[in-house]
Design a protein around this motif. Structure first.
Motif, PDB file in Angstrom:
ATOM      1  N   VAL A 173      50.153  43.386  46.631  1.00 56.84           N
ATOM      2  CA  VAL A 173      50.106  42.680  45.350  1.00 56.84           C
ATOM      3  C   VAL A 173      48.670  42.576  44.847  1.00 56.84           C
ATOM      4  CG1 VAL A 173      50.474  40.448  44.220  1.00 56.84           C
ATOM      5  CG2 VAL A 173      52.234  41.389  45.722  1.00 56.84           C
ATOM      6  N   LEU A 209      46.711  39.067  42.215  1.00 54.40           N
ATOM      7  CA  LEU A 209      46.856  39.761  40.936  1.00 54.40           C
ATOM      8  C   LEU A 209      45.799  39.322  39.932  1.00 54.40           C
ATOM      9  CD1 LEU A 209      50.709  39.886  40.218  1.00 54.40           C
ATOM     10  CD2 LEU A 209      49.172  41.839  40.494  1.00 54.40           C
ATOM     11  N   CYS A 263      52.135  50.682  37.785  1.00 51.00           N
ATOM     12  CA  CYS A 263      52.103  49.604  38.790  1.00 51.00           C
ATOM     13  C   CYS A 263      52.926  49.985  40.012  1.00 51.00           C
ATOM     14  CB  CYS A 263      52.629  48.307  38.180  1.00 51.00           C
ATOM     15  SG  CYS A 263      51.535  47.581  36.947  1.00 51.00           S
ATOM     16  N   LEU A 286      47.119  46.482  40.919  1.00 53.31           N
ATOM     17  CA  LEU A 286      46.578  46.796  39.600  1.00 53.31           C
ATOM     18  C   LEU A 286      45.375  47.723  39.691  1.00 53.31           C
ATOM     19  CD1 LEU A 286      46.841  43.389  37.700  1.00 53.31           C
ATOM     20  CD2 LEU A 286      48.253  45.424  37.413  1.00 53.31           C
ATOM     21  N   ILE A 333      50.989  35.871  44.943  1.00 53.04           N
ATOM     22  CA  ILE A 333      50.621  36.627  43.742  1.00 53.04           C
ATOM     23  C   ILE A 333      49.213  36.304  43.256  1.00 53.04           C
ATOM     24  CG2 ILE A 333      53.021  36.804  43.004  1.00 53.04           C
ATOM     25  CD1 ILE A 333      52.391  34.645  40.900  1.00 53.04           C
TER      26      ILE A 333
END
Length: 303
Positions: free
Chosen positions: A8, A135, A243, A12, A132
């Motif tokens: 995670v 991120l 992604c 990106l 998360i």
């Protein structure tokens, strides 16, 4: 950090080279041109950006130089396919080979050298969320790529310029008949695609893995082309696909870190296996491809 948190947090950043190159190719294909030279454009942008940063030019200058270098190479592609009306597939492959050859030539004396990467920027509060939170801790180039995604979506979907690009791709003769220059629109799209591919290569070489090694693009350009089909020529789906492939590219590292006893070669091939499987599934749905496909993709325009 467990395996899921690792994927995670890095998704990106891993997706950014795919995303930048795919956004450029999306605009090119929306204008009716198929450029298969993305791999070579990325490689050329990568080596130029690395050389600039290695000699103290700074990351911003590296991105600009890498993007412009790839854009200049894309002009050769544009001249051949728009001016001479040569086969787009063959020309794209030739440009890709040329770009990779130039990158090997320019980067020969920089092999295995490294540069400083970019610092991470965190969103206060959000970066502390469990699982998360990673991120929201990314370098500025990742945030810029997200803004570029919104920009491409807005231009293609909400502006007159986007309507003209899509019209040129769908029916170039009709667009020409009502006064639009098909050649100019396609030229601008090709240059934009080259610029974005150069940015993608620059990110790979001076941010994501800040070193130079011949062949470091490692098929990312081909996956970017596949992402456009994966996303059925829609910006949002291209982003989600990037992604997905970014996450898959990290799965091998996460598996090795957790002690999974699988050959490293098999784990590193996961993104390409996923590409083949996904394209096979999407290609089986002819209705979806026809609904969102570009009618004149790959066809030369003859006034």
């Amino acid at each position: 950090m467990n395996g899921i948190e690792f994927i995670v947090a890095g998704m990106l950043a891993a997706a950014t080279p795919f995303l930048l190159a795919a956004l450029g190719e999306l605009v090119v294909e929306r204008a009716g041109v198929l450029n298969l030279g993305v791999e070579g454009l990325m490689a050329l942008g990568a080596v130029i950006a690395f050389i600039v940063v290695y000699h103290g030019g700074g990351h911003l200058l590296g991105f600009i130089a890498g993007g412009l270098g790839a854009a200049l190479l894309s002009l050769i592609f544009a001249f051949v396919v728009l001016g001479i009306r040569a086969n787009q597939v063959a020309t794209g492959l030739a440009i890709g080979i040329l770009g990779q050859g130039l990158s090997a030539l320019f980067g020969k004396s920089y092999e295995s050298l490294t540069v400083r990467g970019l610092p991470k920027l965190a969103f206060p509060g959000l970066s502390d969320l469990p699982v998360i939170g990673g991120l929201f801790v990314q370098d500025i180039a990742v945030w810029a790529a997200l803004l570029a995604t919104l920009g491409v979506w807005f231009v293609l979907s909400k502006t007159k310029a986007g309507l003209v690009i899509r019209a040129v791709g769908e029916n170039p003769k009709a667009a020409h008949a009502i006064g639009y220059s098909v050649i100019s629109v396609r030229l601008a799209a090709i240059v934009f695609g080259g610029l974005m591919a150069g940015f993608a290569g620059a990110y790979a070489a001076i941010v994501y893995t800040p070193l130079w090694a011949d062949g470091m693009i490692a098929g990312r350009g081909w996956i970017a082309i596949a992402l456009v089909v994966f996303g059925t020529w829609l910006t949002g789906r291209v982003f989600l696909g990037a992604c997905l492939f970014g996450a898959v590219s990290l799965t091998g590292l996460a598996a090795q870190a957790t002690g999974v006893d699988l050959p490293s070669q098999l784990l590193s091939s996961l993104p390409y296996l996923v590409t083949i499987i996904v394209l096979g599934i999407i290609s089986a749905d002819r209705r979806l491809l026809k609904l969102n496909g570009v009618a004149s993709l790959g066809e030369p325009f003859d006034r």
